[in-house]
Scaffold this motif. Structure first.
Motif, short mmCIF file in Angstrom:
data_model
loop_
_atom_site.label_atom_id
_atom_site.label_comp_id
_atom_site.label_asym_id
_atom_site.label_seq_id
_atom_site.Cartn_x
_atom_site.Cartn_y
_atom_site.Cartn_z
N THR A 1 7.12 17.62 3.55
CA THR A 1 6.28 16.41 3.26
C THR A 1 5.44 16.34 4.19
O THR A 1 5.45 16.39 5.49
CB THR A 1 7.05 15.07 3.11
OG1 THR A 1 6.17 14.21 2.54
CG2 THR A 1 7.99 14.49 4.19
N ASP A 2 4.03 15.93 3.82
CA ASP A 2 2.85 15.66 4.87
C ASP A 2 2.67 14.07 5.14
O ASP A 2 2.16 13.59 6.07
CB ASP A 2 1.66 15.98 4.25
CG ASP A 2 1.46 17.58 3.97
OD1 ASP A 2 2.08 18.42 4.68
OD2 ASP A 2 1.05 18.11 2.86
N SER A 3 3.73 13.32 4.69
CA SER A 3 3.81 12.04 4.78
C SER A 3 4.19 11.89 6.42
O SER A 3 5.07 12.51 6.78
CB SER A 3 4.34 10.91 4.04
OG SER A 3 5.77 11.25 4.28
N THR A 4 3.25 10.90 7.37
CA THR A 4 3.69 10.66 8.55
C THR A 4 4.63 9.63 8.62
O THR A 4 4.20 8.54 8.18
CB THR A 4 2.53 10.49 9.50
OG1 THR A 4 1.66 11.55 9.23
CG2 THR A 4 2.66 10.16 10.77
N PRO A 5 5.71 9.84 9.34
CA PRO A 5 6.66 8.56 9.52
C PRO A 5 6.00 7.71 10.45
O PRO A 5 5.26 7.91 11.44
CB PRO A 5 8.00 9.04 9.84
CG PRO A 5 7.69 10.41 10.51
CD PRO A 5 6.20 10.88 9.93
N ARG A 6 6.26 6.20 10.37
CA ARG A 6 6.07 5.06 11.31
C ARG A 6 6.63 4.08 11.27
O ARG A 6 7.80 4.00 10.42
CB ARG A 6 4.67 4.68 10.75
CG ARG A 6 4.74 3.93 9.29
CD ARG A 6 3.56 3.38 8.76
NE ARG A 6 3.55 2.90 7.42
CZ ARG A 6 4.14 1.69 7.17
NH1 ARG A 6 4.42 0.96 8.15
NH2 ARG A 6 4.24 1.17 6.07
N VAL A 7 6.90 3.75 12.70
CA VAL A 7 7.88 2.52 12.94
C VAL A 7 7.43 1.37 12.18
O VAL A 7 6.29 0.98 12.09
CB VAL A 7 7.88 2.29 14.29
CG1 VAL A 7 8.85 1.02 14.64
CG2 VAL A 7 8.33 3.56 15.17
N ARG A 8 8.29 0.73 11.35
CA ARG A 8 7.96 -0.35 10.40
C ARG A 8 8.68 -1.62 11.29
O ARG A 8 9.39 -1.54 12.12
CB ARG A 8 8.72 -0.07 8.90
CG ARG A 8 8.18 0.91 8.34
CD ARG A 8 8.55 1.24 7.02
NE ARG A 8 8.92 0.13 6.21
CZ ARG A 8 9.41 0.52 5.24
NH1 ARG A 8 10.25 1.57 4.45
NH2 ARG A 8 10.11 -0.79 4.35
N THR A 9 8.22 -3.01 10.80
CA THR A 9 8.67 -4.14 10.97
C THR A 9 9.30 -4.68 9.81
O THR A 9 8.79 -5.62 9.20
CB THR A 9 7.55 -5.02 11.86
OG1 THR A 9 6.87 -4.12 12.79
CG2 THR A 9 8.29 -6.13 12.34
N HIS B 1 2.59 20.43 10.34
CA HIS B 1 2.20 21.79 10.33
C HIS B 1 1.06 22.23 9.59
O HIS B 1 0.23 21.56 8.61
CB HIS B 1 3.29 22.28 9.28
CG HIS B 1 4.71 22.21 10.10
ND1 HIS B 1 6.00 22.63 9.46
CD2 HIS B 1 5.12 21.75 11.12
CE1 HIS B 1 6.92 22.37 10.21
NE2 HIS B 1 6.44 21.76 11.17
N ASP B 2 0.38 23.24 9.91
CA ASP B 2 -0.83 23.57 9.29
C ASP B 2 -0.78 24.07 7.71
O ASP B 2 -1.74 23.61 6.85
CB ASP B 2 -1.45 25.01 9.96
CG ASP B 2 -2.01 24.84 11.04
OD1 ASP B 2 -2.44 23.48 11.77
OD2 ASP B 2 -2.14 25.71 12.21
N SER B 3 0.40 24.52 7.47
CA SER B 3 0.42 24.98 5.99
C SER B 3 0.80 23.86 5.01
O SER B 3 0.44 23.60 3.97
CB SER B 3 1.12 25.93 5.77
OG SER B 3 2.63 25.88 6.34
N CYS B 4 1.95 23.29 5.48
CA CYS B 4 2.76 22.27 4.81
C CYS B 4 3.90 21.59 5.54
O CYS B 4 4.51 22.30 6.12
CB CYS B 4 3.27 22.95 3.63
SG CYS B 4 4.27 21.79 2.48
#
Length: 138
Positions: free
Chosen positions: A79-87, A113-116
């Motif tokens: 997955t391309d989604s970037t994890p983030r710290v949530r509150t 990653h460049d491709s996926c």
């Protein structure tokens, strides 16, 4: 001498417990006991995110490496989604995984990653105990 071992897991219900068991076995073989609980818990959170937020059937790869006294645990997913710290609020039932990782690991980050996909990594300073040689049997 640096060590590294990797294992691929399917996108399945039992993948997270299997990933935890894999890491626990590697850490036991490498005689790392001082940070093993922290590393296994962080892997559990990252593997859960890889399964929960991915739509691709490819599963995820766990790579574990040790260089001197720095243990690195990586989860590679598609997955391309970037994890983030949530509150999260007190009523939220999820959203605490990266808070746990932030509090337990000595560092963590994301490498797209460049491709996926991407790699989410955590690092732990550790004393390697009786580590003398031999790689893990995986």
């Amino acid at each position: 001498m640096p060590r590294s071992v990797a294992h691929r897991f399917p996108r399945a219900d039992d993948a997270v417990p299997e990933a935890r068991s894999f890491l626990g076995g590697v850490l036991e073989d490498w005689e790392i006991t001082d940070r093993s609980d922290d590393a296994v818990l962080c892997l559990s959170e990252l593997a859960t995110n890889a399964i929960r937020h991915s739509t691709a059937p490819g599963g995820f790869l766990v790579e574990v490496s040790l260089d001197d006294e720095l243990l690195r645990v990586e989860v590679h997913d598609t997955t391309d989604s970037t994890p983030r710290v949530r509150t999260p609020s007190t009523e939220d039932t999820d959203g605490r995984g990266l808070l746990i990782v932030t509090s337990l690991a000595d560092g963590w980050g994301v490498k797209p990653h460049d491709s996926c996909g991407k790699t989410v990594w955590t690092e732990f300073k550790t004393s390697t105990g009786g580590l003398q040689g031999g790689a893990a049997p995986w």
